[in-house]
Design an enzyme around this catalytic site. Structure first.
Site, PDB file in Angstrom:
ATOM      1  N   ASP A 142       1.667  -4.944  -7.386  1.00 37.02           N
ATOM      2  CA  ASP A 142       2.311  -5.683  -8.464  1.00 37.02           C
ATOM      3  C   ASP A 142       2.015  -7.182  -8.371  1.00 37.02           C
ATOM      4  OD1 ASP A 142       3.461  -3.322  -9.354  1.00 37.02           O
ATOM      5  OD2 ASP A 142       5.268  -3.593  -8.135  1.00 37.02           O
ATOM      6  N   MET A 143       2.171  -7.843  -9.500  1.00 37.80           N
ATOM      7  CA  MET A 143       1.881  -9.274  -9.590  1.00 37.80           C
ATOM      8  C   MET A 143       2.612 -10.071  -8.506  1.00 37.80           C
ATOM      9  SD  MET A 143       2.479 -11.882 -12.822  1.00 37.80           S
ATOM     10  CE  MET A 143       4.268 -11.784 -12.807  1.00 37.80           C
TER      11      MET A 143
END
Length: 307
Positions: A142-143
């Site tokens: 994830d970011m």
């Protein structure tokens, strides 16, 4: 062009009174709310054969006509963004992704991604299996998760690595800070995960979902009822650690999706780090293992809450 109708009948009666842009962004998880609003503004989404506004509130028996234009071919450009490279040869490259960096371009994130940086660094030496928007990308984090990723520089390596991820022949260990202390220091969560039934941007425990197994171990109790843990993935589902830990009342610190709304620290998202990545090289077969130290922001939180 893709065109279809959605009728607000008894099946969707619970959504009456909900804004149309909210309803559609939940129902169509591949489209952001901003993109839905743009389609409405352009007249590509109509209600009862009439143009509507994004704040239109649904009524029973409404007929929503959705017309999705052919997607524009995104031009993905190389960008001179510094990379923390932990290993590189002619077949693979292992990078340590910083917090806040998206792995590959998508609507809303067309630049500043790991792929943009890799295209500049590797030039044309990235596998093509996942298309022009995800060259070389075999797996993602994830970011706001930091840590190690392996990227493939040719299709032969990509095919082998992709198979390894499918059969879970990869050693992946994450470090996280979660809420609440543990009664038992370690355990295994074996709960299937699927897309959330109403909020399509979230994942959820679902008996009909895909098998998901996470092994966890408490490393240290912290103050403020927090715990430092390690998680070893046996499978690799979207948001797996975040969903699994939340399901046993240990959501990740800073997780704005699965955790409490009020967070005691400004962590810019979940406190999660992919610190160990091990696998057999896709071409030579040699076992390789890489370790990444905790990022500075993570260490500061541990220090702040150490007992």
């Amino acid at each position: 062009m893709d065109e279809f109708d959605i009728i607000i009948n008894d099946e969707y009666s619970e959504f009456t009174g909900l804004r149309i842009d909210k309803f559609l962004s939940d129902k169509l998880p591949d489209m952001s709310r901003a993109y839905i609003q743009k389609l409405i503004e352009n007249g590509d989404i109509r209600v009862n054969e009439k143009n509507a506004k994004s704040n239109y509130k649904l009524r029973l028996n409404d007929v929503i006509n959705v017309c999705i234009p052919e997607p524009e071919v995104l031009e993905i450009l190389p960008e001179n963004i510094p990379l923390d490279i932990r290993y590189e040869d002619n077949d693979i490259i292992v990078v340590n992704k910083p917090k806040g960096m998206v792995v590959h371009p998508a609507l809303g994130h067309l630049s500043g991604t790991l792929v943009n940086a890799l295209m500049y660094h590797c030039k044309d030496s990235l596998s093509s299996i996942n298309g022009i928007q995800r060259p070389g990308i075999v797996h993602r984090i994830d970011m706001n998760t930091t840590g190690l990723l392996v990227v493939c520089k040719n299709d032969a390596a990509h095919r082998v690595m992709s198979d390894k991820f499918k059969i879970h022949d990869i050693n992946r260990i994450y470090t996280a800070i979660v809420y609440n202390h543990f009664k038992e220091n370690e355990g295994t969560i074996d709960k299937p995960i699927a897309r959330h039934k109403t909020d399509r941007k979230k994942m959820a425990i679902d008996i009909n979902g895909r098998k998901a197994i996470t092994h966890y171990k408490q490393i240290k109790e912290l103050s403020n009822n927090l715990s430092l843990i390690e998680c070893k993935l046996e499978t690799g589902r979207t948001h797996q650690i975040r969903v699994h830990m939340a399901s046993i009342n240990h959501p990740l610190l800073g997780d704005e999706v699965y955790g409490p709304k009020n967070c005691p620290v400004n962590s810019n998202g979940q406190v999660l780090h992919a610190g160990v990545l091990g696998f057999n090289h896709p071409i030579t077969g040699e076992y390789m293992e890489f370790k990444s130290e905790l990022p500075e922001y993570f260490e500061k939180i541990i220090k702040k809450y150490s007992i």
